[in-house]
Design an enzyme around this catalytic site. Sequence first.
Site, PDB file in Angstrom:
ATOM      1  N   TYR A   1      76.413   0.478  29.610  1.00 26.11           N
ATOM      2  CA  TYR A   1      75.523   0.009  30.688  1.00 26.11           C
ATOM      3  C   TYR A   1      75.041  -1.434  30.490  1.00 26.11           C
ATOM      4  CZ  TYR A   1      75.285   4.539  33.082  1.00 26.11           C
ATOM      5  OH  TYR A   1      75.588   5.671  33.811  1.00 26.11           O
TER       6      TYR A   1
ATOM      7  N   LYS B   1      77.087  13.424  33.395  1.00 30.40           N
ATOM      8  CA  LYS B   1      75.900  12.981  32.664  1.00 30.40           C
ATOM      9  C   LYS B   1      75.127  14.186  32.095  1.00 30.40           C
ATOM     10  CE  LYS B   1      75.433   8.733  35.391  1.00 30.40           C
ATOM     11  NZ  LYS B   1      74.596   8.008  36.390  1.00 30.40           N
TER      12      LYS B   1
ATOM     13  N   THR C   1      75.038   6.339  45.023  1.00 27.58           N
ATOM     14  CA  THR C   1      74.263   6.316  43.776  1.00 27.58           C
ATOM     15  C   THR C   1      73.000   7.171  43.871  1.00 27.58           C
ATOM     16  OG1 THR C   1      75.091   4.096  43.335  1.00 27.58           O
ATOM     17  CG2 THR C   1      73.149   4.796  42.104  1.00 27.58           C
TER      18      THR C   1
ATOM     19  N   ASN D   1      71.516  11.659  38.728  1.00 29.99           N
ATOM     20  CA  ASN D   1      72.589  11.745  39.726  1.00 29.99           C
ATOM     21  C   ASN D   1      73.917  12.294  39.197  1.00 29.99           C
ATOM     22  OD1 ASN D   1      73.375   9.506  38.336  1.00 29.99           O
ATOM     23  ND2 ASN D   1      73.405   8.120  40.096  1.00 29.99           N
TER      24      ASN D   1
ATOM     25  N   GLU E   1      85.856   0.566  30.485  1.00 33.90           N
ATOM     26  CA  GLU E   1      85.225   1.843  30.148  1.00 33.90           C
ATOM     27  C   GLU E   1      86.210   2.823  29.490  1.00 33.90           C
ATOM     28  OE1 GLU E   1      81.705   1.538  33.545  1.00 33.90           O
ATOM     29  OE2 GLU E   1      83.357   2.943  33.872  1.00 33.90           O
TER      30      GLU E   1
ATOM     31  N   ARG F   1      84.860   7.826  43.220  1.00 28.36           N
ATOM     32  CA  ARG F   1      83.508   7.453  43.674  1.00 28.36           C
ATOM     33  C   ARG F   1      83.150   8.126  45.000  1.00 28.36           C
ATOM     34  NH1 ARG F   1      80.474   3.498  40.844  1.00 28.36           N
ATOM     35  NH2 ARG F   1      79.412   2.796  42.730  1.00 28.36           N
TER      36      ARG F   1
ATOM     37  N   HIS G   1      79.018   9.675  36.581  1.00 28.90           N
ATOM     38  CA  HIS G   1      79.340   8.243  36.573  1.00 28.90           C
ATOM     39  C   HIS G   1      80.808   8.072  36.902  1.00 28.90           C
ATOM     40  CE1 HIS G   1      79.858   4.087  35.211  1.00 28.90           C
ATOM     41  NE2 HIS G   1      80.984   4.529  34.689  1.00 28.90           N
TER      42      HIS G   1
ATOM     43  N   ARG H   1      76.950  14.281  44.192  1.00 33.50           N
ATOM     44  CA  ARG H   1      75.547  13.872  44.057  1.00 33.50           C
ATOM     45  C   ARG H   1      74.660  14.503  45.134  1.00 33.50           C
ATOM     46  NH1 ARG H   1      76.918   7.601  42.398  1.00 33.50           N
ATOM     47  NH2 ARG H   1      76.730   7.843  40.129  1.00 33.50           N
TER      48      ARG H   1
ATOM     49  N   PHE I   1      65.163  -0.214  35.635  1.00 33.87           N
ATOM     50  CA  PHE I   1      65.509   1.168  35.296  1.00 33.87           C
ATOM     51  C   PHE I   1      66.324   1.281  34.009  1.00 33.87           C
ATOM     52  CE2 PHE I   1      68.794  -0.412  38.236  1.00 33.87           C
ATOM     53  CZ  PHE I   1      69.963  -0.150  37.537  1.00 33.87           C
TER      54      PHE I   1
HETATM   55  P1  IDP Z   1      76.579   3.882  40.134  1.00 39.76           P
HETATM   56  O1  IDP Z   1      76.385   4.900  39.027  1.00 39.76           O
HETATM   57  O2  IDP Z   1      76.678   4.556  41.484  1.00 39.76           O
HETATM   58  O3  IDP Z   1      77.714   2.936  39.873  1.00 39.76           O
HETATM   59  P2  IDP Z   1      74.773   1.719  39.405  1.00 39.76           P
HETATM   60  O4  IDP Z   1      74.073   0.815  40.368  1.00 39.76           O
HETATM   61  O5  IDP Z   1      75.896   1.149  38.600  1.00 39.76           O
HETATM   62  O6  IDP Z   1      75.238   3.017  40.205  1.00 39.76           O
HETATM   63  O7  IDP Z   1      73.658   2.275  38.428  1.00 39.76           O
HETATM   64  C1  IDP Z   1      74.021   2.950  37.240  1.00 39.76           C
HETATM   65  C2  IDP Z   1      73.146   4.163  37.069  1.00 39.76           C
HETATM   66  O8  IDP Z   1      71.822   3.735  36.821  1.00 39.76           O
HETATM   67  C3  IDP Z   1      73.028   5.064  38.308  1.00 39.76           C
HETATM   68  O9  IDP Z   1      74.100   5.977  38.423  1.00 39.76           O
HETATM   69  C4  IDP Z   1      71.713   5.761  38.032  1.00 39.76           C
HETATM   70  O10 IDP Z   1      71.896   6.809  37.062  1.00 39.76           O
HETATM   71  C5  IDP Z   1      70.905   4.663  37.387  1.00 39.76           C
HETATM   72  N1  IDP Z   1      70.086   3.942  38.357  1.00 39.76           N
HETATM   73  C6  IDP Z   1      70.472   2.973  39.205  1.00 39.76           C
HETATM   74  N2  IDP Z   1      69.449   2.518  39.935  1.00 39.76           N
HETATM   75  C7  IDP Z   1      68.386   3.237  39.539  1.00 39.76           C
HETATM   76  C8  IDP Z   1      67.004   3.245  39.927  1.00 39.76           C
HETATM   77  O11 IDP Z   1      66.557   2.491  40.797  1.00 39.76           O
HETATM   78  N3  IDP Z   1      66.192   4.132  39.269  1.00 39.76           N
HETATM   79  C9  IDP Z   1      66.651   4.968  38.306  1.00 39.76           C
HETATM   80  N4  IDP Z   1      67.934   4.985  37.908  1.00 39.76           N
HETATM   81  C10 IDP Z   1      68.795   4.137  38.519  1.00 39.76           C
HETATM   82 MG    MG Z   2      77.928   1.501  38.364  1.00 35.72          MG
END
Ligand code: IDP
Ligand code: MG
Length: 148
Positions: free
Chosen positions: A49, A9, A91, A112, A126, A85, A115, A102, A57
Amino acid sequence: MERTFVMIKPDGVQRGLIGQIITRFERRGLKIIDMKFVHVSRELAEKHYAVHKGRPFYDGLIEYITSGPVVAMVLEGSNAITVARSTMGATNPADAAPGTIRADFGIEIGRNLVHGSDGPETAAFEIGLWFGDDRPAWTRDVDRWIFE
Ligand code: IDP
Ligand code: MG
């Protein structure tokens, strides 16, 4: 063999961590099938997304992912989706296990660094979205020392 989509990212690129992050995946044994540097359009970010549309968010996430260039890649290996992962960590970097990308480079969920696809259907979607369907195969000569 399974394939997954992984992205470094904008924070990972801005902080000069591209090499260190790719190294984590390479040393795990995952094979790089395709890779590119991308200035992410709003349209691509929204498609990528789409499942998060409507979440609190979401707007911040789209801003974040379009805020600077990213590195997109296709990785292959046995259990590539799970392995990528687990190399990334939870996350929220605050909850991620030490030794994961992370945890070792991040502290907040909205920054973080990486992805990775979360399942086979997401991975197929994707990879198609970011790279299309065709890419040349290549033989990695060390594979027999990595895969049984
Ligand atoms: P992942 O990336 O571990 O699969 P997801 O739940 O799919 O996690 O969320 C996608 C992305 O959205 C996360 O990697 C993070 O960058 C962002 N994200 C998820 N939840 C939050 C939040 O509560 N606050 C801010 N950003 C978030
Ligand atoms: Mg995800």
